[in-house]
Enzyme design. Structure first.
Site, PDB file in Angstrom:
ATOM      1  N   GLU A  45      28.881  70.352  24.108  1.00  0.00           N
ATOM      2  CA  GLU A  45      30.343  70.280  24.273  1.00  0.00           C
ATOM      3  C   GLU A  45      30.931  69.102  23.495  1.00  0.00           C
ATOM      4  O   GLU A  45      31.553  68.208  24.077  1.00  0.00           O
ATOM      5  CB  GLU A  45      30.670  70.101  25.765  1.00  0.00           C
ATOM      6  N   ARG A  74      34.951  64.433  20.397  1.00  0.00           N
ATOM      7  CA  ARG A  74      35.261  63.352  19.462  1.00  0.00           C
ATOM      8  C   ARG A  74      34.527  63.478  18.131  1.00  0.00           C
ATOM      9  O   ARG A  74      35.106  63.261  17.071  1.00  0.00           O
ATOM     10  CB  ARG A  74      34.879  62.030  20.125  1.00  0.00           C
ATOM     11  N   TYR A  92      41.592  51.240  26.709  1.00  0.00           N
ATOM     12  CA  TYR A  92      40.167  50.872  26.617  1.00  0.00           C
ATOM     13  C   TYR A  92      39.938  49.648  25.734  1.00  0.00           C
ATOM     14  O   TYR A  92      38.790  49.380  25.365  1.00  0.00           O
ATOM     15  CB  TYR A  92      39.344  52.010  25.996  1.00  0.00           C
ATOM     16  N   CYS A 134      58.192  48.616  26.035  1.00  0.00           N
ATOM     17  CA  CYS A 134      58.402  47.394  26.820  1.00  0.00           C
ATOM     18  C   CYS A 134      57.229  47.126  27.747  1.00  0.00           C
ATOM     19  O   CYS A 134      57.342  47.256  28.972  1.00  0.00           O
ATOM     20  CB  CYS A 134      59.687  47.522  27.609  1.00  0.00           C
ATOM     21  N   GLU A 135      56.095  46.825  27.196  1.00  0.00           N
ATOM     22  CA  GLU A 135      54.877  46.486  27.945  1.00  0.00           C
ATOM     23  C   GLU A 135      54.097  45.502  27.084  1.00  0.00           C
ATOM     24  O   GLU A 135      53.928  45.739  25.885  1.00  0.00           O
ATOM     25  CB  GLU A 135      53.969  47.718  28.113  1.00  0.00           C
TER      26      GLU A 135
HETATM   27  N1  LLP Z   1      32.065  67.519  28.214  1.00  0.00           N
HETATM   28  C1  LLP Z   1      32.500  66.890  29.314  1.00  0.00           C
HETATM   29  C2  LLP Z   1      32.123  67.400  30.629  1.00  0.00           C
HETATM   30  C3  LLP Z   1      33.321  65.746  29.187  1.00  0.00           C
HETATM   31  O1  LLP Z   1      33.739  65.119  30.285  1.00  0.00           O
HETATM   32  C4  LLP Z   1      33.672  65.278  27.892  1.00  0.00           C
HETATM   33  C5  LLP Z   1      34.537  64.110  27.732  1.00  0.00           C
HETATM   34  C6  LLP Z   1      33.194  65.986  26.777  1.00  0.00           C
HETATM   35  C7  LLP Z   1      32.379  67.093  26.965  1.00  0.00           C
HETATM   36  C8  LLP Z   1      33.510  65.585  25.361  1.00  0.00           C
HETATM   37  O2  LLP Z   1      33.003  64.337  25.061  1.00  0.00           O
HETATM   38  P1  LLP Z   1      33.054  63.764  23.568  1.00  0.00           P
HETATM   39  O3  LLP Z   1      32.138  64.601  22.718  1.00  0.00           O
HETATM   40  O4  LLP Z   1      34.452  63.863  23.097  1.00  0.00           O
HETATM   41  O5  LLP Z   1      32.596  62.375  23.708  1.00  0.00           O
HETATM   42  N2  LLP Z   1      39.748  59.440  26.584  1.00  0.00           N
HETATM   43  C9  LLP Z   1      38.472  58.834  26.256  1.00  0.00           C
HETATM   44  C10 LLP Z   1      37.351  59.841  26.244  1.00  0.00           C
HETATM   45  C11 LLP Z   1      37.189  60.605  27.533  1.00  0.00           C
HETATM   46  C12 LLP Z   1      36.050  61.588  27.477  1.00  0.00           C
HETATM   47  C13 LLP Z   1      36.039  62.438  28.694  1.00  0.00           C
HETATM   48  N3  LLP Z   1      35.044  63.460  28.697  1.00  0.00           N
HETATM   49  C14 LLP Z   1      38.601  58.098  24.933  1.00  0.00           C
HETATM   50  O6  LLP Z   1      39.686  58.096  24.349  1.00  0.00           O
HETATM   51  O7  LLP Z   1      37.645  57.486  24.471  1.00  0.00           O
END
Ligand code: LLP
Length: 416
Positions: free
Chosen positions: A276, A279, A319, A346-347
């Site tokens: 899955e 990013r 983050y 405004c933060e």
């Molecule tokens: N599968 C599940 C169950 C997940 O919870 C996530 C991401 C992914 C796949 C995809 O993960 P990736 O390949 O994108 O790392 N907003 C945060 C990232 C939150 C990720 C949440 N879950 C950021 O901007 O770094």
């Protein structure tokens, strides 16, 4: 760090064959731009590395859910990992097939489960025994049998930011590793769920694949034990999590090496492997274009005030994430400064970079905030009644708007 589709030619920053300031002169700033070539290149890197291993790549919609990006991936053969009814709706609107959709998430509602069953999704990645009971009862009402996986928490430290680490026992995600066998046995006793898959996801932005491979080994042992106990596991879903390079010194794990190693370890188990990624498919494809509004100095601090803000790109505020910021036109003769790059919101937390060594910028200069294709626009809001920016897809020498800039009318239309 510029993504693979970004390059300076004659001191001007290009995305593929498009000069980014051409986009700005038509659309203004702030504005998100994505490279189709980068997205497809990375999807295909995953796909070809699997080689003969049966697999499904379920792009994590949450990373970037723009319809055109989903359409691009659907046409390339991608499946989708969703976490809400809204994401399923988007996938279907973009021409994605529900038969390639896995539904993750710790808090699926009855309405979302029914919507997903009605549309015959591939599998639910179930996160608790109570969710299983609900899925079974809704499937019974719909006279359907549905595939389920349990998301099992392997209790492995992902070595990433604590907010995006998910695989420890203390986290809300998944079921305990020790309880997995009992929960699968319980699932076998229900008549409207088919527990034939096992899933895990330990965190995001992982630059070290060691923890994911460690989780894989634990999952493979569990597959053996579940099968020995009569649970017919056919599929292993290893989630997403592969990181991208945001700054000098970050080394992103090469997609092909990682997938080949995964397939090698799983080879003798006769499993279909699902992943899955979010990013690592879209992150490096995107930039957020912004314009310098002002320079100012308070006390000892130098500020560059730009027209993009935390409502457009939340990652630095949420983050303390690092995104490189580069000028659309190089002017090395101007020298460099150290400054905070901040937005108009405004933060105090509204910053895009802190104490950053950056080109000596002047009002009017255009900048690209790099590696913002993932968790960029999707986290944008209308805070301070700011309009969410447009999104553009570049493909070779062409580009098109894939989401228009919001208008003041959009801001209030649900309120009147
Ligand atoms: N599968 C599940 C169950 C997940 O919870 C996530 C991401 C992914 C796949 C995809 O993960 P990736 O390949 O994108 O790392 N907003 C945060 C990232 C939150 C990720 C949440 N879950 C950021 O901007 O770094």
């Amino acid at each position: 760090m510029l993504g693979e589709s970004y390059i300076y030619r004659d001191r001007t920053l290009y995305c593929e064959s498009v000069a980014l300031d051409d986009i700005v002169s038509r659309l203004g700033t702030p504005c998100y731009v994505y490279s189709a070539g980068s997205i497809l290149g990375r999807f295909n890197a995953y796909h070809s590395a699997f080689d003969a291993t049966p697999h499904m790549i379920c792009y994590a919609v949450k990373a970037n859910s723009n319809l055109e990006i989903l359409r691009l991936l659907a046409e390339a053969g991608s499946g989708f990992d969703i976490v809400s009814g809204g994401e399923l709706y988007r996938v279907m609107k973009a021409g994605g097939s529900p038969s390639k959709v896995v539904f993750s998430g710790v808090g699926k509602t009855a309405e979302e489960i029914a919507y997903a069953i009605d549309n015959d999704i591939h599998c639910f990645n179930c996160e608790s025994a109570s969710e299983l009971v609900l899925i079974d009862s809704i499937a019974a009402r719909h006279r359907n049998r549905v595939r389920v996986a349990f998301r099992v928490n392997p209790d492995i430290e992902a070595k990433t930011h604590p907010y995006i680490s998910t695989g420890l026992r203390e986290h809300k995600f998944g079921i305990d590793f020790e309880e997995a066998e009992a929960v699968y046995q319980r699932a076998l006793s229900f008549s409207h769920v088919v527990p034939e898959s096992l899933s895990c996801h330990i965190g995001s932005q992982l630059l070290d694949t060691g923890p994911i491979l460690e989780a894989l080994d634990k999952m493979l042992d569990l597959v053996d034990r579940l099968r020995a106990g009569g649970v017919p596991i056919k599929t292993l879903d290893l989630g997403g999590g592969l990181g991208v390079a945001y700054q000098d010194g970050d080394v992103a794990p090469p997609i092909p090496d990682f997938i080949r190693e995964m397939c090698r370890r799983a080879a003798t188990r006769n499993l279909e492997v699902h992943i899955e990624p979010g990013r690592s498919i879209v992150g490096a494809s995107g930039v957020l274009l912004t314009r310098v509004l002002y320079r100012k100095r308070t006390g000892e601090k130098e500020f560059v005030v730009v027209d993009a803000a935390m409502n457009d790109l939340l990652r630095p505020a949420l983050y303390k994430a690092h995104h490189s910021i580069v000028p659309l036109r190089e002017a090395p003769e101007r020298g460099a400064i150290v400054a905070d790059v901040v937005g108009p919101v405004c933060e105090t937390g509204d910053f895009l970079a802190r104490d950053r060594s950056i080109a000596n910028l002047l009002p009017g200069d255009l900048l690209a905030i790099c590696t913002t294709g993932a968790y960029g626009f999707v986290l944008a809001s209308n805070y301070n009644s700011r309009l969410r920016p447009p999104e553009v897809l570049v493909d070779g020498a062409g580009w098109r708007i894939i989401r228009a800039r919001e208008t003041y009318g959009d801001l209030i239309q649900e309120e009147i």
